[in-house]
Write a protein that holds these residues in place. Structure first.
Motif, PDB file in Angstrom:
ATOM      1  N   ARG A 101     -17.645   7.229 -24.301  1.00  0.00           N
ATOM      2  CA  ARG A 101     -18.890   6.774 -24.940  1.00  0.00           C
ATOM      3  C   ARG A 101     -19.721   6.014 -23.921  1.00  0.00           C
ATOM      4  NH1 ARG A 101     -19.751   1.860 -28.569  1.00  0.00           N
ATOM      5  NH2 ARG A 101     -21.469   2.396 -29.971  1.00  0.00           N
ATOM      6  N   GLU A 102     -21.036   6.195 -23.972  1.00  0.00           N
ATOM      7  CA  GLU A 102     -21.934   5.436 -23.111  1.00  0.00           C
ATOM      8  C   GLU A 102     -22.188   4.071 -23.714  1.00  0.00           C
ATOM      9  OE1 GLU A 102     -25.258   6.644 -20.153  1.00  0.00           O
ATOM     10  OE2 GLU A 102     -25.542   7.785 -21.998  1.00  0.00           O
ATOM     11  N   THR A 103     -21.877   3.024 -22.956  1.00  0.00           N
ATOM     12  CA  THR A 103     -22.036   1.660 -23.438  1.00  0.00           C
ATOM     13  C   THR A 103     -22.592   0.785 -22.321  1.00  0.00           C
ATOM     14  OG1 THR A 103     -19.763   1.133 -22.783  1.00  0.00           O
ATOM     15  CG2 THR A 103     -20.110   1.832 -25.073  1.00  0.00           C
ATOM     16  N   ASP A 104     -22.937  -0.432 -22.682  1.00  0.00           N
ATOM     17  CA  ASP A 104     -23.388  -1.434 -21.715  1.00  0.00           C
ATOM     18  C   ASP A 104     -22.615  -2.727 -21.998  1.00  0.00           C
ATOM     19  OD1 ASP A 104     -24.692  -2.832 -19.761  1.00  0.00           O
ATOM     20  OD2 ASP A 104     -26.519  -3.165 -20.947  1.00  0.00           O
TER      21      ASP A 104
ATOM     22  N   ARG B 145     -16.825  -0.741 -21.575  1.00  0.00           N
ATOM     23  CA  ARG B 145     -16.529  -0.829 -23.011  1.00  0.00           C
ATOM     24  C   ARG B 145     -16.367   0.557 -23.629  1.00  0.00           C
ATOM     25  NH1 ARG B 145     -21.090  -3.426 -25.870  1.00  0.00           N
ATOM     26  NH2 ARG B 145     -19.823  -2.905 -27.687  1.00  0.00           N
ATOM     27  N   GLY B 146     -16.867   1.573 -22.966  1.00  0.00           N
ATOM     28  CA  GLY B 146     -16.749   2.930 -23.482  1.00  0.00           C
ATOM     29  C   GLY B 146     -15.673   3.737 -22.799  1.00  0.00           C
TER      30      GLY B 146
ATOM     31  N   LYS C  55     -13.907  -4.220 -27.679  1.00  0.00           N
ATOM     32  CA  LYS C  55     -13.681  -2.778 -27.694  1.00  0.00           C
ATOM     33  C   LYS C  55     -12.846  -2.414 -28.913  1.00  0.00           C
ATOM     34  CE  LYS C  55     -12.317  -0.881 -23.878  1.00  0.00           C
ATOM     35  NZ  LYS C  55     -11.548  -0.589 -22.653  1.00  0.00           N
TER      36      LYS C  55
END
Length: 258
Positions: free
Chosen positions: A68-71, A75-76, A139
């Motif tokens: 998953r794309e996270t900031d 976290r992804g 997370k």
């Protein structure tokens, strides 16, 4: 002034393994993890060569699987201590992978293995994404990600302190905990092998290690173990030849003339 949107503009591409972090900055939690990963990989070499004569597979050791794309990006991602992906090239676009990015690969790992330094609660954490607060850095649980998002067919947790091994198989959208067979091993049917615990010495550590067996219950050996067996076999053959030669000479026969 409001900026107008260009309906024909192409959105930025999802990042790949060269653009995502390849470490979360944490230490390896124990001295067993590194040799244990090498042991699993080394002893599986001949099996993987038979499964993939074209060489199309990848092994990850404490590498991130981005789902998953996270900031921030970490976290992804989850980083199993060891995982195997069938039917993918060992390199990605000609480069050594820094991580495994699902939206670039589309083939999920067949098995992921975690070496639990604690009591295994982190590896069994089933907290879904929906229960996390918005905007936080938490997370979802590792177990939940493997089961509900990545859907890895086999997931193994080895609790080092207690030498307890748990193996789960993904069936009908859920992980089902497997029972060991009569040999105390867990069949990984899609690989034609069994996973279990072996007590012995490896890389100067006498421990209880995770090892592979074939589906007949024969231990899969490392390259060093195979070489040792070959030397022992050659030594036995040489000793037999020398004993035979000595016997022939005792009977007045020159063995070099036979």
């Amino acid at each position: 002034m409001t900026q107008s949107l260009n309906p024909t503009a192409v959105p930025p591409a999802f990042p790949d393994h060269t653009q995502l972090p390849d470490s979360d900055g944490t230490f390896v939690k124990n001295f067993l993890a590194h040799p244990q990963s090498i042991l699993l990989t080394d002893s599986l070499e001949t099996t993987l060569q038979a499964l993939h004569p074209d060489g199309q597979y990848a092994i990850g050791q404490d590498c991130g699987i981005y789902w998953r794309e996270t900031d921030p990006p970490e976290r992804g991602a989850e980083a199993p201590d060891w995982f195997y992906v069938p039917n993918v090239p060992p390199l990605f676009d000609g480069e050594i992978r820094r991580s495994y990015v699902l939206w670039r690969e589309y083939i999920v790992p067949l098995i992921a293995i975690e070496f639990a330094s604690g009591n295994g609660s982190e590896e069994r954490d089933n907290t879904p994404l929906s229960r996390l607060p918005e905007g936080g850095n938490q997370k979802p649980g590792k177990f939940w990600v493997y089961e509900q998002i990545i859907r890895i067919p086999y997931y193994a947790i080895y609790t080092i302190k207690t030498s307890e091994l748990e193996v789960y198989n993904w069936v009908n959208t859920r992980y089902r905990r497997l029972e060991p067979n009569d040999r105390g091993h867990y069949p990984i049917d899609l690989m034609g092998v069994e996973l279990g615990i072996w007590e012995g010495s490896y890389q100067n550590q006498t421990q209880r290690w995770l090892r592979w067996w074939d589906n007949q219950g024969n231990l899969l050996l490392t390259g060093s173990e195979r070489a040792t067996l070959e030397r022992q076999r050659a030594d036995r053959e040489q000793q037999q030849k020398e004993r035979l030669a000595a016997y022939l000479r005792s009977q007045g026969i020159d063995p070099d003339l036979i």
